[in-house]
Design an enzyme around this catalytic site. Structure first.
Site: not given
Ligand SMILES: NC(=O)c1ccc[n+]([C@@H]2O[C@H](COP(=O)([O-])OP(=O)(O)OC[C@H]3O[C@@H](n4cnc5c(N)ncnc54)[C@H](O)[C@@H]3O)[C@@H](O)[C@H]2O)c1
Length: 316
Positions: A146, A142, A35-36, A10, A8
């Site tokens: 988690k 979600y 994935i992208r 990106l 993930g």
């Molecule tokens: N951003 C926040 O505020 C926040 C807060 C709490 C927890 N988190 C956790 O941190 C982690 C990352 O969060 P984020 O904000 O960067 O998320 P995001 O949605 O910005 O990024 C997720 C990335 O995962 C990729 N992805 C989706 N499906 C996929 C697959 N099947 N295989 C490979 N890649 C795939 C997407 O293309 C995307 O680039 C997650 O576990 C999220 O739950 C984030």
């Protein structure tokens, strides 16, 4: 040195964590995957990049072996609001994706970081200064994924000795990559709109207190935890971390110190308001501070100053 892989990479966190890890461990030693593909983005262009789906363990096994990976930062997931739109997909990616990564970590003797979230708490959790160890009965897909993920990571540590570590991130605020469909996304959008239009319509109501953190502190937290002395860790999955507990009107007042004409109004999204209402107002992060020295640098006003400066430059 064994190399690092990020899933993930990106997304909102991955775009910046990839760069932080490359600066720390060497550009060729950090493999970004997603994935992208976004050619032109720094995480994509500044070192090795592989398109890989976390629900395809065969592909990841190939990449792990080829690059002699020792540490996995597993970020790929479907976030809170997006998960309520597609709960089946969220279960598949958040749970099966994690299970495959844990199995690979077990087979290939890798250390693995998995972020949990304030979404791992629910309406019956004590909402103020939520303790590290407390009731976790979330009401969202979600949150369910988690909590199950935290338990699965702890299981892999206890049963197989896999070095699993994680934090419960609050809402993260950043200016590099857009947020990916979470409930705290408003706290990023508000800064963009403050600069572009001097006004913002918020989808959460006044008085909705949630924990937040500026991205530089979130990156330091992940790296510090992964480098922490394992003998000091009483907990593993996952540590409460927070930098501030704020409501939309607090961010508004902070922005008004720099842009006095900025104004906010409210159009409530009932789905995201429900999710926010089920989460804590503020976390107690004493365990993270005591066990691995967590100490965020940014408060609301210093974050606002930096966000407005960096975003103004970006939006020019
Ligand atoms: N951003 C926040 O505020 C926040 C807060 C709490 C927890 N988190 C956790 O941190 C982690 C990352 O969060 P984020 O904000 O960067 O998320 P995001 O949605 O910005 O990024 C997720 C990335 O995962 C990729 N992805 C989706 N499906 C996929 C697959 N099947 N295989 C490979 N890649 C795939 C997407 O293309 C995307 O680039 C997650 O576990 C999220 O739950 C984030």
């Amino acid at each position: 040195m064994k190399k690092v892989i990020i899933t993930g990479a990106l997304g909102q966190i991955g775009s910046e964590l990839t760069m932080a890890l490359r600066e720390r461990y060497g550009y060729d030693n950090v493999v970004a995957t997603d994935i992208r593909s976004i050619p032109g983005s720094v995480a994509h262009d500044s070192g090795p990049f592989v398109i890989a789906d976390v629900t395809d363990p065969a592909k990841f096994k190939e990449v792990l072996c080829k690059h002699k990976i020792g540490t996995i930062y597993h970020l790929a997931a479907i976030l809170s609001h997006a998960a309520e739109q597609k709960p089946q997909l969220a279960w598949h990616i958040n749970m099966n994706g994690l299970y495959y990564m844990l199995e690979l970590a077990r087979e290939q003797s890798c250390q693995i970081f998995t972020p949990s979230s304030i979404g791992a708490f629910g309406p019956s959790t004590p909402p103020d200064r939520t303790p590290q160890d407390t009731i976790q009965r979330p009401s969202t897909m979600y949150g369910v994924s988690k909590v199950a993920g935290e338990l699965l990571c702890d299981y892999y540590y206890k049963r197989f000795g896999v070095d699993t570590r994680g934090v419960r991130y609050p809402g993260l605020i950043s200016y590099v990559a857009p947020p990916g469909g979470g409930t705290t996304d408003y706290a990023v959008e508000i800064y963009y709109e403050a600069i572009k239009n001097k006004r913002f319509t918020c989808f959460l109501k006044q008085g909705t207190y949630l924990d937040m953190m500026y991205m530089p502190d979130a990156l330091t937290a992940a790296i510090d935890l992964m480098e922490a002395d394992p003998d000091r860790l009483k907990h593993r999955n996952a540590f409460n971390v927070t930098a501030m507990s704020v409501a939309p009107e607090d961010i508004t007042r902070s922005i008004q110190k720099f842009i006095p004409e900025f104004s906010i109004d409210y159009r409530i999204d009932p789905v995201r308001q429900d999710i926010a209402d089920s989460w804590p107002n503020s976390l107690d992060d004493t365990a993270a501070r005591e066990e691995w020295g967590f100490s965020p640098k940014y408060d609301l006003d210093s974050m606002t100053a930096d966000m407005l400066e960096k975003l103004t430059e970006k939006l020019k």
